[in-house]
Design a protein around this motif. Structure first.
Motif, PDB file in Angstrom:
ATOM      1  N   SER A 165     125.760  75.522  85.492  1.00  0.00           N
ATOM      2  CA  SER A 165     125.218  76.872  85.696  1.00  0.00           C
ATOM      3  C   SER A 165     125.020  77.165  87.179  1.00  0.00           C
ATOM      4  CB  SER A 165     123.911  77.045  84.934  1.00  0.00           C
ATOM      5  OG  SER A 165     122.905  76.231  85.476  1.00  0.00           O
ATOM      6  N   SER A 166     124.686  76.164  87.969  1.00  0.00           N
ATOM      7  CA  SER A 166     124.550  76.368  89.416  1.00  0.00           C
ATOM      8  C   SER A 166     125.892  76.676  90.049  1.00  0.00           C
ATOM      9  CB  SER A 166     123.953  75.130  90.075  1.00  0.00           C
ATOM     10  OG  SER A 166     122.667  74.881  89.599  1.00  0.00           O
ATOM     11  N   TYR A 171     128.471  77.968  88.537  1.00  0.00           N
ATOM     12  CA  TYR A 171     128.913  79.260  88.011  1.00  0.00           C
ATOM     13  C   TYR A 171     128.251  80.417  88.758  1.00  0.00           C
ATOM     14  CZ  TYR A 171     129.616  83.099  84.738  1.00  0.00           C
ATOM     15  OH  TYR A 171     129.933  84.300  84.183  1.00  0.00           O
ATOM     16  N   ASN A 172     126.988  80.250  89.148  1.00  0.00           N
ATOM     17  CA  ASN A 172     126.248  81.341  89.790  1.00  0.00           C
ATOM     18  C   ASN A 172     126.312  81.324  91.307  1.00  0.00           C
ATOM     19  OD1 ASN A 172     125.286  82.544  87.426  1.00  0.00           O
ATOM     20  ND2 ASN A 172     123.655  81.033  87.259  1.00  0.00           N
ATOM     21  N   LYS A 204     127.787  84.850  92.497  1.00  0.00           N
ATOM     22  CA  LYS A 204     127.214  86.044  91.882  1.00  0.00           C
ATOM     23  C   LYS A 204     126.061  86.585  92.712  1.00  0.00           C
ATOM     24  CE  LYS A 204     128.125  85.826  87.022  1.00  0.00           C
ATOM     25  NZ  LYS A 204     127.512  85.812  85.706  1.00  0.00           N
ATOM     26  N   ARG A 205     125.927  87.889  92.712  1.00  0.00           N
ATOM     27  CA  ARG A 205     124.825  88.575  93.374  1.00  0.00           C
ATOM     28  C   ARG A 205     124.642  88.108  94.805  1.00  0.00           C
ATOM     29  NH1 ARG A 205     120.478  87.081  89.049  1.00  0.00           N
ATOM     30  NH2 ARG A 205     121.435  85.125  89.594  1.00  0.00           N
ATOM     31  N   ASP A 206     125.736  87.951  95.508  1.00  0.00           N
ATOM     32  CA  ASP A 206     125.671  87.424  96.862  1.00  0.00           C
ATOM     33  C   ASP A 206     124.929  88.364  97.802  1.00  0.00           C
ATOM     34  OD1 ASP A 206     126.148  85.199  98.305  1.00  0.00           O
ATOM     35  OD2 ASP A 206     128.163  85.732  98.922  1.00  0.00           O
ATOM     36  N   ARG A 215     120.594  89.509  96.973  1.00  0.00           N
ATOM     37  CA  ARG A 215     119.389  88.703  97.194  1.00  0.00           C
ATOM     38  C   ARG A 215     118.771  88.953  98.553  1.00  0.00           C
ATOM     39  NH1 ARG A 215     120.732  82.875  94.480  1.00  0.00           N
ATOM     40  NH2 ARG A 215     121.183  83.686  92.427  1.00  0.00           N
TER      41      ARG A 215
END
Length: 96
Positions: free
Chosen positions: A52-53, A55-56, A59-61, A64
């Motif tokens: 999961s780390s 994979y993410n 994302k949403r770079d 944040r």
């Protein structure tokens, strides 16, 4: 310092004694089953967290962190003692 170390050693001995008593009561087959079950559970959780780390990562770079540039403060140049040499009146008022 010695008191803390002694207290920690007592706590370790107490926990070790309790675990040995609990594990001594079960049969070797059940003990092996518990160890394998814990191994599968913690191994699965480790793999899940790793995947999961990864994979993410992308994302949403940009969502944040939003960096804002520092704005220049409005300075009063007439009262600025550093820039007095740049003005012909040397900071004096031009009104008479």
């Amino acid at each position: 310092m010695k008191v803390k170390k002694n207290c920690i050693e007592k706590m370790q001995d107490w926990v070790d004694d309790k675990l040995r008593r609990m594990c001594g009561r079960i049969t070797p087959g059940k003990r092996l089953a518990v160890i394998l079950l814990m191994f599968v559970f913690f191994g699965g959780m480790s793999i899940y967290i790793t995947v999961s780390s990864i994979y993410n990562i992308g994302k949403r770079d940009g969502q944040r962190l939003q960096i804002e540039h520092i704005r220049q403060l409005p300075l009063q140049q007439a009262n600025d003692s550093i820039n007095l040499l740049n003005y012909p009146n040397n900071g004096r008022s031009t009104e008479k």
